[in-house]
Design a protein around this motif. Structure first.
Motif, PDB file in Angstrom:
ATOM      1  N   HIS A  28       0.828  -1.199   0.000  1.00  0.00           N
ATOM      2  CA  HIS A  28       0.000   0.000   0.000  1.00  0.00           C
ATOM      3  C   HIS A  28       0.867   1.255   0.000  1.00  0.00           C
ATOM      4  CE1 HIS A  28      -3.472   2.515   0.598  1.00  0.00           C
ATOM      5  NE2 HIS A  28      -2.826   3.132   1.582  1.00  0.00           N
ATOM      6  N   SER A  29       0.535   2.186  -0.876  1.00  0.00           N
ATOM      7  CA  SER A  29       1.170   3.499  -0.894  1.00  0.00           C
ATOM      8  C   SER A  29       0.223   4.489  -0.237  1.00  0.00           C
ATOM      9  CB  SER A  29       1.474   3.949  -2.326  1.00  0.00           C
ATOM     10  OG  SER A  29       1.777   5.340  -2.339  1.00  0.00           O
ATOM     11  N   GLU A  30       0.626   5.013   0.924  1.00  0.00           N
ATOM     12  CA  GLU A  30      -0.183   6.045   1.584  1.00  0.00           C
ATOM     13  C   GLU A  30      -0.213   7.315   0.747  1.00  0.00           C
ATOM     14  OE1 GLU A  30       0.975   6.800   5.617  1.00  0.00           O
ATOM     15  OE2 GLU A  30       0.612   4.729   6.223  1.00  0.00           O
ATOM     16  N   VAL A  31       0.917   7.633   0.109  1.00  0.00           N
ATOM     17  CA  VAL A  31       1.004   8.859  -0.696  1.00  0.00           C
ATOM     18  C   VAL A  31       0.015   8.818  -1.855  1.00  0.00           C
ATOM     19  CG1 VAL A  31       2.500  10.206  -2.236  1.00  0.00           C
ATOM     20  CG2 VAL A  31       3.386   9.388  -0.038  1.00  0.00           C
ATOM     21  N   LEU A  32      -0.010   7.713  -2.580  1.00  0.00           N
ATOM     22  CA  LEU A  32      -0.908   7.588  -3.731  1.00  0.00           C
ATOM     23  C   LEU A  32      -2.325   7.203  -3.311  1.00  0.00           C
ATOM     24  CD1 LEU A  32       1.359   5.682  -6.287  1.00  0.00           C
ATOM     25  CD2 LEU A  32       0.968   8.147  -6.106  1.00  0.00           C
ATOM     26  N   GLY A  33      -2.456   6.600  -2.137  1.00  0.00           N
ATOM     27  CA  GLY A  33      -3.754   6.079  -1.733  1.00  0.00           C
ATOM     28  C   GLY A  33      -4.149   4.879  -2.571  1.00  0.00           C
ATOM     29  N   LEU A  34      -3.138   4.139  -3.041  1.00  0.00           N
ATOM     30  CA  LEU A  34      -3.369   2.991  -3.914  1.00  0.00           C
ATOM     31  C   LEU A  34      -2.556   1.803  -3.433  1.00  0.00           C
ATOM     32  CD1 LEU A  34      -3.026   4.769  -7.390  1.00  0.00           C
ATOM     33  CD2 LEU A  34      -5.147   4.044  -6.277  1.00  0.00           C
ATOM     34  N   ASP A  35      -2.981   0.621  -3.850  1.00  0.00           N
ATOM     35  CA  ASP A  35      -2.202  -0.589  -3.634  1.00  0.00           C
ATOM     36  C   ASP A  35      -1.436  -0.891  -4.909  1.00  0.00           C
ATOM     37  OD1 ASP A  35      -3.260  -0.866  -1.103  1.00  0.00           O
ATOM     38  OD2 ASP A  35      -4.797  -2.316  -1.728  1.00  0.00           O
ATOM     39  N   LEU A  36      -0.150  -1.153  -4.775  1.00  0.00           N
ATOM     40  CA  LEU A  36       0.664  -1.597  -5.892  1.00  0.00           C
ATOM     41  C   LEU A  36       0.737  -3.109  -5.786  1.00  0.00           C
ATOM     42  CD1 LEU A  36       1.660   1.377  -5.117  1.00  0.00           C
ATOM     43  CD2 LEU A  36       3.628   0.819  -6.518  1.00  0.00           C
ATOM     44  N   ARG A  37       0.338  -3.797  -6.841  1.00  0.00           N
ATOM     45  CA  ARG A  37       0.291  -5.255  -6.807  1.00  0.00           C
ATOM     46  C   ARG A  37       1.106  -5.824  -7.955  1.00  0.00           C
ATOM     47  NH1 ARG A  37      -6.132  -6.412  -5.634  1.00  0.00           N
ATOM     48  NH2 ARG A  37      -6.242  -5.170  -3.715  1.00  0.00           N
TER      49      ARG A  37
END
Length: 151
Positions: A73-82
């Motif tokens: 999880h990237s808090e900065v992007l607010g996205l999960d990188l999978r």
């Protein structure tokens, strides 16, 4: 300055990506630093993430989903990188939906435009005029006229 950096690493950049760049990015205050190795030859695992804490990067622990997919999880992007079959993809953690790649976005745009083109003659056959078709397809009148001329 960016708050998020994703480096695509390779044999020629691996040392720089793992040693020099994190120091530079930390000095600049980049909050998250991720590395991705698309070939899987240099990074184990292929995707790594770290977050700046008191001036130093702390590794982010990846999660493994029930299907074995690595997710960070990237808090900065607010996205999960999978990492799916070696391919890096971005997901909305709230909905679980995959964000489209540039290629997928372009394909969807082309398909939507083709669907609009295909709809115009059907709407004309139903007796709708250009203004009504524009309204139904949520397009400007000149765009409907352009699409009509292309058929």
């Amino acid at each position: 300055m960016p708050n998020f950096v994703l480096e695509i690493t390779s044999a020629s950049t691996q040392e720089n990506d793992e040693e020099d760049k994190p120091q530079k990015y930390a000095f600049l205050g980049v909050q998250e630093y991720f590395q991705y190795d698309p070939t899987g030859d240099y990074l184990k695992p292929q995707l790594k993430g770290s977050r700046l804490v008191q001036g130093k990067y702390q590794s982010l622990t990846p999660n493994f989903l029930p299907d074995g997919v690595l997710s960070i999880h990237s808090e900065v992007l607010g996205l999960d990188l999978r990492l799916i079959n070696g391919e890096l993809r971005f997901f909305d953690p709230q909905t679980g939906e995959k964000l489209l790649s540039h290629k997928e976005t372009e394909q969807a745009r082309q398909q939507a435009e083709q669907a609009r083109r295909d709809a115009i003659p059907k709407l004309l056959d139903l007796g709708l005029n250009v203004e009504q078709i524009a309204s139904a397809l949520n397009l400007p009148i000149d765009e409907v006229t352009r699409l009509m001329s292309e058929r």
